[in-house]
Design a protein around this motif. Structure first.
Motif, PDB file in Angstrom:
ATOM      1  N   CYS A  17       0.853  -1.183   0.000  1.00  0.00           N
ATOM      2  CA  CYS A  17       0.000   0.000   0.000  1.00  0.00           C
ATOM      3  C   CYS A  17       0.889   1.233   0.000  1.00  0.00           C
ATOM      4  N   SER A  18       0.260   2.378   0.052  1.00  0.00           N
ATOM      5  CA  SER A  18       0.934   3.690   0.086  1.00  0.00           C
ATOM      6  C   SER A  18       2.127   3.770  -0.878  1.00  0.00           C
ATOM      7  N   LEU A  19       3.304   4.205  -0.408  1.00  0.00           N
ATOM      8  CA  LEU A  19       4.379   4.489  -1.372  1.00  0.00           C
ATOM      9  C   LEU A  19       4.868   3.270  -2.138  1.00  0.00           C
ATOM     10  N   THR A  43       4.754  -2.650   8.573  1.00  0.00           N
ATOM     11  CA  THR A  43       3.637  -3.133   7.741  1.00  0.00           C
ATOM     12  C   THR A  43       2.549  -2.066   7.795  1.00  0.00           C
ATOM     13  N   HIS A  44       1.522  -2.194   6.965  1.00  0.00           N
ATOM     14  CA  HIS A  44       0.363  -1.320   7.157  1.00  0.00           C
ATOM     15  C   HIS A  44      -0.413  -1.798   8.383  1.00  0.00           C
ATOM     16  N   THR A  45      -1.466  -1.056   8.738  1.00  0.00           N
ATOM     17  CA  THR A  45      -2.152  -1.325  10.000  1.00  0.00           C
ATOM     18  C   THR A  45      -3.439  -2.135   9.796  1.00  0.00           C
ATOM     19  N   GLY A  46      -3.670  -2.569   8.589  1.00  0.00           N
ATOM     20  CA  GLY A  46      -4.928  -3.261   8.286  1.00  0.00           C
ATOM     21  C   GLY A  46      -4.793  -4.775   8.348  1.00  0.00           C
ATOM     22  N   GLY A  80      -1.566  10.941   0.286  1.00  0.00           N
ATOM     23  CA  GLY A  80      -2.289   9.777   0.800  1.00  0.00           C
ATOM     24  C   GLY A  80      -2.229   9.762   2.313  1.00  0.00           C
ATOM     25  N   TYR A  81      -1.992   8.597   2.878  1.00  0.00           N
ATOM     26  CA  TYR A  81      -1.984   8.397   4.337  1.00  0.00           C
ATOM     27  C   TYR A  81      -0.996   9.354   5.016  1.00  0.00           C
ATOM     28  N   LEU A  82      -1.495  10.157   5.937  1.00  0.00           N
ATOM     29  CA  LEU A  82      -0.641  11.080   6.695  1.00  0.00           C
ATOM     30  C   LEU A  82      -0.776  10.729   8.171  1.00  0.00           C
ATOM     31  N   LEU A 117     -12.581   4.315  11.263  1.00  0.00           N
ATOM     32  CA  LEU A 117     -11.269   4.949  11.087  1.00  0.00           C
ATOM     33  C   LEU A 117     -10.174   3.893  11.194  1.00  0.00           C
ATOM     34  N   TYR A 118      -9.042   4.088  10.508  1.00  0.00           N
ATOM     35  CA  TYR A 118      -7.885   3.214  10.707  1.00  0.00           C
ATOM     36  C   TYR A 118      -7.353   3.438  12.124  1.00  0.00           C
ATOM     37  N   PRO A 119      -6.633   2.451  12.671  1.00  0.00           N
ATOM     38  CA  PRO A 119      -6.070   2.597  14.023  1.00  0.00           C
ATOM     39  C   PRO A 119      -5.245   3.887  14.140  1.00  0.00           C
ATOM     40  N   ASN A 213      -7.124  -4.488   1.237  1.00  0.00           N
ATOM     41  CA  ASN A 213      -6.292  -3.379   1.688  1.00  0.00           C
ATOM     42  C   ASN A 213      -5.433  -2.867   0.536  1.00  0.00           C
ATOM     43  N   GLY A 214      -5.248  -1.560   0.485  1.00  0.00           N
ATOM     44  CA  GLY A 214      -4.342  -0.980  -0.511  1.00  0.00           C
ATOM     45  C   GLY A 214      -4.974  -0.700  -1.861  1.00  0.00           C
ATOM     46  N   THR A 215      -6.233  -1.154  -2.064  1.00  0.00           N
ATOM     47  CA  THR A 215      -6.817  -0.909  -3.388  1.00  0.00           C
ATOM     48  C   THR A 215      -7.119   0.575  -3.601  1.00  0.00           C
ATOM     49  N   GLY A 216      -7.400   1.300  -2.510  1.00  0.00           N
ATOM     50  CA  GLY A 216      -7.610   2.749  -2.628  1.00  0.00           C
ATOM     51  C   GLY A 216      -6.336   3.426  -3.134  1.00  0.00           C
ATOM     52  N   ASP A 217      -5.195   2.966  -2.637  1.00  0.00           N
ATOM     53  CA  ASP A 217      -3.913   3.541  -3.059  1.00  0.00           C
ATOM     54  C   ASP A 217      -3.605   3.166  -4.508  1.00  0.00           C
ATOM     55  N   CYS A 218      -3.911   1.924  -4.880  1.00  0.00           N
ATOM     56  CA  CYS A 218      -3.708   1.518  -6.286  1.00  0.00           C
ATOM     57  C   CYS A 218      -4.601   2.355  -7.188  1.00  0.00           C
TER      58      CYS A 218
HETATM   59  O1  PXL Z   1      -3.903   1.860   2.270  1.00  0.00           O
HETATM   60  C1  PXL Z   1      -3.998   2.890   3.154  1.00  0.00           C
HETATM   61  C2  PXL Z   1      -2.969   2.778   4.235  1.00  0.00           C
HETATM   62  C3  PXL Z   1      -1.779   3.455   4.109  1.00  0.00           C
HETATM   63  N1  PXL Z   1      -0.828   3.415   5.070  1.00  0.00           N
HETATM   64  C4  PXL Z   1      -1.011   2.707   6.186  1.00  0.00           C
HETATM   65  C5  PXL Z   1      -2.187   1.983   6.376  1.00  0.00           C
HETATM   66  C6  PXL Z   1      -3.188   2.021   5.383  1.00  0.00           C
HETATM   67  C7  PXL Z   1      -4.427   1.271   5.556  1.00  0.00           C
HETATM   68  O2  PXL Z   1      -4.626   0.482   6.413  1.00  0.00           O
HETATM   69  O3  PXL Z   1      -2.346   1.270   7.491  1.00  0.00           O
HETATM   70  C8  PXL Z   1       0.057   2.690   7.235  1.00  0.00           C
END
Ligand code: PXL
Length: 277
Positions: A17-19, A43-46, A80-82, A117-119, A213-218
């Motif tokens: 996801c993200s970068l 890792t991401h938080t999802g 994106g995610y901040l 909301l995400y964690p 997870n991550g499809t929004g970023d894609c």
């Molecule tokens: O995909 C969005 C995202 C980006 N960055 C982090 C995330 C998430 C979604 O869970 O946890 C760290």
């Protein structure tokens, strides 16, 4: 057309996801991509637990100041995610300082999905995100984020009237246009609703499984890549939706790959779609 974009979001080292998806996807679109990492996570938080998180807020302004002095400017920004409210304010400053005249601002308020909301985020963060939305040319929320940004109760079942109302309310925040993802009106289908402050445009496609997870970023990355390759917002929204659908098609049967999508396998089609005039 040769364009340069700056994307500002975290690096989740593992998890697609993200970068780690934005850089390869926008680059594959043929667009020069610079990155400003907001934080680094293991890792991401999802769906993972025990992830590490290193905030990079302190680096952000010195980096952007170096670019300003070196006269490095961007034709577009994609955020994106901040990680914090402070970062949201910094991003506004960076967009004001480091862009060419008329630089395009694409904001994905990546903070929530599936009604929650995400964690680590709270309603104060949502309020600060409303300010960033006010400065966007294109806002790319999912349904959950759209509801939170407009103080609307989230529901899985929605009708066209509600979706149009959400888009209008989002434009009232100040964004010039909205690309709302995850908008489905009938079983087995989902889609994207576009609103440019005047007209609505809906693109419906198959829904294979519940979200990944991550499809929004894609989606946002392919959208930004297509826009910077000169596609209209409507075309970019369709190209990005087809791309994400293929990403999911190539992933969902592999149950061991639950944390993200195998976007790499869909890049050839994305590149081909952008090559066709
Ligand atoms: O995909 C969005 C995202 C980006 N960055 C982090 C995330 C998430 C979604 O869970 O946890 C760290």
């Amino acid at each position: 057309m040769y364009r340069r974009v700056l994307t500002i979001q975290d690096i989740s080292c593992f998890g697609q996801c993200s970068l780690t998806v934005a850089l390869p996807i926008i680059s594959a679109c043929g667009v020069e991509t610079a990155v400003l990492p907001s934080a680094i996570l293991s890792t991401h938080t999802g769906g993972f637990t025990g992830w590490t998180f290193q905030d990079l807020t302190k680096e952000m302004l010195p980096i952007s100041e170096h670019w300003r002095v070196a006269d490095i400017r961007f034709d577009a920004f994609y955020t994106g995610y901040l990680g914090s409210i402070e970062q949201i304010n910094m991003v506004q400053h960076i967009m004001d300082t480091n862009g060419v005249d008329g630089a395009i601002r694409v904001v994905d308020p990546a903070m929530a999905d599936n009604g929650a909301l995400y964690p680590g985020f709270n309603m104060e963060f949502v309020d600060a995100m409303k300010d960033l939305c006010a400065h966007a040319d294109v806002l790319l929320p999912n349904m959950t984020e759209a509801c939170m940004l407009t103080d609307t109760e989230y529901s899985e079942n929605i009708d066209r009237e509600t979706v149009e109302m959400l888009c209008k309310k989002l434009c009232e925040l100040g964004t010039k246009s909205v690309v709302l993802t995850g908008v489905g009106f009938r079983a087995g289908y989902t889609g994207v609703m576009l609103y440019d402050g005047k007209d609505f445009n809906y693109y419906e496609h198959k829904k294979i499984t519940k979200g990944f997870n991550g499809t929004g970023d894609c989606y946002a990355s392919a959208f930004v890549g297509a826009m910077l390759r000169g596609r209209s917002m409507v075309d970019a929204a369709r190209i990005a939706a087809d791309f994400v659908l293929e990403c999911i098609e190539k992933t969902y049967e592999d149950k061991s790959h639950w944390y993200g999508v195998k976007f790499e396998l869909a890049l050839p089609s994305l590149i081909k779609n952008l090559a066709d005039e």
